[in-house]
Write an enzyme that holds these catalytic residues in place. Structure first.
Site, PDB file in Angstrom:
ATOM      1  N   LEU A 136       1.628  -2.711  -7.351  1.00  0.00           N
ATOM      2  CA  LEU A 136       1.483  -3.897  -8.216  1.00  0.00           C
ATOM      3  C   LEU A 136       0.578  -3.549  -9.396  1.00  0.00           C
ATOM      4  O   LEU A 136       0.866  -3.853 -10.547  1.00  0.00           O
ATOM      5  CB  LEU A 136       0.885  -5.048  -7.399  1.00  0.00           C
ATOM      6  CG  LEU A 136       0.881  -6.410  -8.090  1.00  0.00           C
ATOM      7  CD1 LEU A 136       2.304  -6.851  -8.391  1.00  0.00           C
ATOM      8  CD2 LEU A 136       0.203  -7.465  -7.202  1.00  0.00           C
ATOM      9  N   GLN A 186      -0.208   3.600   6.381  1.00  0.00           N
ATOM     10  CA  GLN A 186      -1.629   3.354   6.659  1.00  0.00           C
ATOM     11  C   GLN A 186      -1.781   1.985   7.342  1.00  0.00           C
ATOM     12  O   GLN A 186      -2.859   1.658   7.799  1.00  0.00           O
ATOM     13  CB  GLN A 186      -2.450   3.364   5.362  1.00  0.00           C
ATOM     14  CG  GLN A 186      -2.373   4.661   4.582  1.00  0.00           C
ATOM     15  CD  GLN A 186      -3.024   4.528   3.223  1.00  0.00           C
ATOM     16  OE1 GLN A 186      -4.209   4.843   3.046  1.00  0.00           O
ATOM     17  NE2 GLN A 186      -2.265   4.039   2.254  1.00  0.00           N
ATOM     18  N   ASN A 187      -0.686   1.231   7.360  1.00  0.00           N
ATOM     19  CA  ASN A 187      -0.752  -0.141   7.863  1.00  0.00           C
ATOM     20  C   ASN A 187      -0.717  -0.166   9.388  1.00  0.00           C
ATOM     21  O   ASN A 187      -0.079   0.690  10.011  1.00  0.00           O
ATOM     22  CB  ASN A 187       0.417  -0.969   7.311  1.00  0.00           C
ATOM     23  CG  ASN A 187       0.389  -1.040   5.799  1.00  0.00           C
ATOM     24  OD1 ASN A 187      -0.647  -0.821   5.168  1.00  0.00           O
ATOM     25  ND2 ASN A 187       1.535  -1.298   5.200  1.00  0.00           N
ATOM     26  N   HIS A 232      -2.983   5.194  10.954  1.00  0.00           N
ATOM     27  CA  HIS A 232      -4.187   4.424  11.303  1.00  0.00           C
ATOM     28  C   HIS A 232      -3.994   3.624  12.578  1.00  0.00           C
ATOM     29  O   HIS A 232      -4.751   2.709  12.847  1.00  0.00           O
ATOM     30  CB  HIS A 232      -4.548   3.474  10.144  1.00  0.00           C
ATOM     31  CG  HIS A 232      -5.098   4.208   8.964  1.00  0.00           C
ATOM     32  ND1 HIS A 232      -5.222   3.625   7.717  1.00  0.00           N
ATOM     33  CD2 HIS A 232      -5.528   5.480   8.810  1.00  0.00           C
ATOM     34  CE1 HIS A 232      -5.728   4.501   6.873  1.00  0.00           C
ATOM     35  NE2 HIS A 232      -5.910   5.638   7.507  1.00  0.00           N
ATOM     36  N   CYS A 250      -9.795  -1.568  31.472  1.00  0.00           N
ATOM     37  CA  CYS A 250      -8.776  -0.539  31.225  1.00  0.00           C
ATOM     38  C   CYS A 250      -7.835  -0.501  32.437  1.00  0.00           C
ATOM     39  O   CYS A 250      -8.302  -0.409  33.578  1.00  0.00           O
ATOM     40  CB  CYS A 250      -9.452   0.825  31.047  1.00  0.00           C
ATOM     41  SG  CYS A 250      -8.297   2.215  31.120  1.00  0.00           S
ATOM     42  N   ALA A 310       6.434  -5.176  -4.645  1.00  0.00           N
ATOM     43  CA  ALA A 310       7.254  -4.245  -3.845  1.00  0.00           C
ATOM     44  C   ALA A 310       8.626  -4.820  -3.517  1.00  0.00           C
ATOM     45  O   ALA A 310       9.620  -4.079  -3.475  1.00  0.00           O
ATOM     46  CB  ALA A 310       6.516  -3.906  -2.553  1.00  0.00           C
ATOM     47  N   THR A 315      -0.419   1.158  -2.201  1.00  0.00           N
ATOM     48  CA  THR A 315      -1.716   1.643  -1.741  1.00  0.00           C
ATOM     49  C   THR A 315      -2.609   1.938  -2.941  1.00  0.00           C
ATOM     50  O   THR A 315      -2.156   2.458  -3.958  1.00  0.00           O
ATOM     51  CB  THR A 315      -1.584   2.889  -0.833  1.00  0.00           C
ATOM     52  OG1 THR A 315      -2.891   3.311  -0.423  1.00  0.00           O
ATOM     53  CG2 THR A 315      -0.843   4.024  -1.506  1.00  0.00           C
TER      54      THR A 315
HETATM   55  N1  APR Z   1       3.616  -5.190  -4.147  1.00  0.00           N
HETATM   56  C1  APR Z   1       3.216  -3.908  -4.340  1.00  0.00           C
HETATM   57  N2  APR Z   1       1.921  -3.508  -4.301  1.00  0.00           N
HETATM   58  C2  APR Z   1       0.995  -4.460  -4.049  1.00  0.00           C
HETATM   59  C3  APR Z   1       1.333  -5.819  -3.842  1.00  0.00           C
HETATM   60  C4  APR Z   1       2.709  -6.162  -3.890  1.00  0.00           C
HETATM   61  N3  APR Z   1       3.117  -7.419  -3.703  1.00  0.00           N
HETATM   62  N4  APR Z   1       0.168  -6.509  -3.635  1.00  0.00           N
HETATM   63  C5  APR Z   1      -0.830  -5.615  -3.705  1.00  0.00           C
HETATM   64  N5  APR Z   1      -0.343  -4.393  -3.972  1.00  0.00           N
HETATM   65  C6  APR Z   1      -1.078  -3.132  -4.129  1.00  0.00           C
HETATM   66  C7  APR Z   1      -2.376  -3.263  -4.890  1.00  0.00           C
HETATM   67  O1  APR Z   1      -2.143  -3.105  -6.289  1.00  0.00           O
HETATM   68  C8  APR Z   1      -3.198  -2.103  -4.307  1.00  0.00           C
HETATM   69  O2  APR Z   1      -2.969  -0.919  -5.047  1.00  0.00           O
HETATM   70  O3  APR Z   1      -1.429  -2.698  -2.837  1.00  0.00           O
HETATM   71  C9  APR Z   1      -2.635  -1.938  -2.899  1.00  0.00           C
HETATM   72  C10 APR Z   1      -3.571  -2.420  -1.821  1.00  0.00           C
HETATM   73  O4  APR Z   1      -4.686  -1.572  -1.807  1.00  0.00           O
HETATM   74  P1  APR Z   1      -5.727  -1.700  -0.596  1.00  0.00           P
HETATM   75  O5  APR Z   1      -6.026  -3.148  -0.371  1.00  0.00           O
HETATM   76  O6  APR Z   1      -6.831  -0.750  -0.887  1.00  0.00           O
HETATM   77  O7  APR Z   1      -4.912  -1.215   0.688  1.00  0.00           O
HETATM   78  P2  APR Z   1      -4.606   0.267   1.141  1.00  0.00           P
HETATM   79  O8  APR Z   1      -4.447   1.164  -0.036  1.00  0.00           O
HETATM   80  O9  APR Z   1      -3.481   0.189   2.099  1.00  0.00           O
HETATM   81  O10 APR Z   1      -5.942   0.675   1.950  1.00  0.00           O
HETATM   82  C11 APR Z   1      -5.926   1.942   2.587  1.00  0.00           C
HETATM   83  O11 APR Z   1      -8.098   1.458   3.535  1.00  0.00           O
HETATM   84  O12 APR Z   1      -9.506  -0.067   4.466  1.00  0.00           O
HETATM   85  C12 APR Z   1      -8.674   0.985   4.751  1.00  0.00           C
HETATM   86  O13 APR Z   1      -7.614   1.355   6.807  1.00  0.00           O
HETATM   87  C13 APR Z   1      -7.562   0.564   5.660  1.00  0.00           C
HETATM   88  O14 APR Z   1      -5.286   1.371   5.691  1.00  0.00           O
HETATM   89  C14 APR Z   1      -6.303   0.841   4.860  1.00  0.00           C
HETATM   90  C15 APR Z   1      -6.774   1.866   3.828  1.00  0.00           C
END
Ligand code: APR
Length: 231
Positions: free
Chosen positions: A199, A88-89, A106, A133, A216, A173
């Site tokens: 985490l 998703q990154n 994404h 463009c 991670a 995530t």
């Molecule tokens: N190691 C492992 N997990 C971690 C760490 C770490 N060091 N730090 C944070 N996390 C975890 C958190 O516990 C959380 O569950 O990463 C997750 C981050 O969640 P979000 O900030 O919601 O990110 P994500 O799940 O990737 O968001 C999904 O939402 O806003 C949209 O497009 C954007 O791709 C993104 C999507």
């Protein structure tokens, strides 16, 4: 031999210094989603949106892949069956860590897209509203990232991979954004064994067969060692 499908989120890049979205002080605590991550926000104030992504592009350019990114690349190299990484990154730290054929559902910060003719090109470090463009010269360039309300990329390929997965892992995530948040159900329905490495427990934590909590850079290398030790 078992095919592995891995979904990653912002948490896998957190220890590379890139902010997550929903953790304490995350990106959505600093910016309103509707202003910087929707087509309506871009139409309303393209300069604000370009500024948001220029800052993220600059930060991502300085970030280094961490032990978790590198461990997944090692798994791809040594696992005897396919290992598919769906992220998703929008950073490219999986590739910088050695991973191949990463599916960016994404999009990526390194991509630019023309809102008029859908031409794609490599984004310059700083994009602006009058970025013409290269194909049609219209001043309608935008970051090639998927905003809320838009369809994620490569969904057919992703569902095809999920239907053949024997192991599904979600790493870093929060499980709050669909369709990615439902991948664990899709994989389970296909008989995959599912594991969450996070985490903090995600919203969908109860849907996983196994949950491994911790940073991670510690949990992912250990998980990969365990898998490779089995074969
Ligand atoms: N190691 C492992 N997990 C971690 C760490 C770490 N060091 N730090 C944070 N996390 C975890 C958190 O516990 C959380 O569950 O990463 C997750 C981050 O969640 P979000 O900030 O919601 O990110 P994500 O799940 O990737 O968001 C999904 O939402 O806003 C949209 O497009 C954007 O791709 C993104 C999507």
């Amino acid at each position: 031999m078992e095919k592995i499908v891995i979904l990653t989120g912002a948490g896998i890049s957190a220890e590379s210094g890139l902010g997550t979205f929903r953790d304490e002080g995350g990106l959505w605590a600093q910016h309103r989603i509707e202003d910087v991550a929707t087509p309506e926000g871009f139409a309303r104030d393209p300069a604000l949106v370009h500024g948001f992504y220029n800052a993220r592009r600059a930060q991502a350019a300085k970030a280094q892949p961490n032990a978790a990114h590198k461990a997944l690349a090692r798994l791809q190299r040594h696992w005897p069956r396919e290992v598919v990484i769906v992220t998703q990154n929008v950073d490219s730290l999986h590739e910088a860590g050695g991973a191949e054929n990463v599916i960016h559902m994404h999009g990526t910060l390194s991509g630019a897209l023309c809102g008029a003719c859908a031409h794609r090109w490599t984004a310059p470090p700083e994009m602006s509203v009058d970025e013409p463009c290269p194909a049609c010269a219209a001043p309608t360039a935008r970051p090639d990232v998927v905003w809320f309300g838009e369809m994620p990329y490569h969904m057919d390929a992703i569902y095809d991979h999920l239907s053949g997965a024997a192991i599904f892992a979600a790493i870093g995530t929060s499980g709050q954004v669909y369709p990615a948040a439902a991948f664990v159900h899709d994989a389970s329905m296909s008989g995959a064994r599912t594991v969450e490495l996070n985490l903090d427990p995600s919203t969908g934590v109860s849907s996983f067969d196994e949950v491994i909590l911790g940073p991670a850079t510690e949990t992912v290398p250990r998980w990969v060692d365990g898998l490779l030790g089995r074969y």
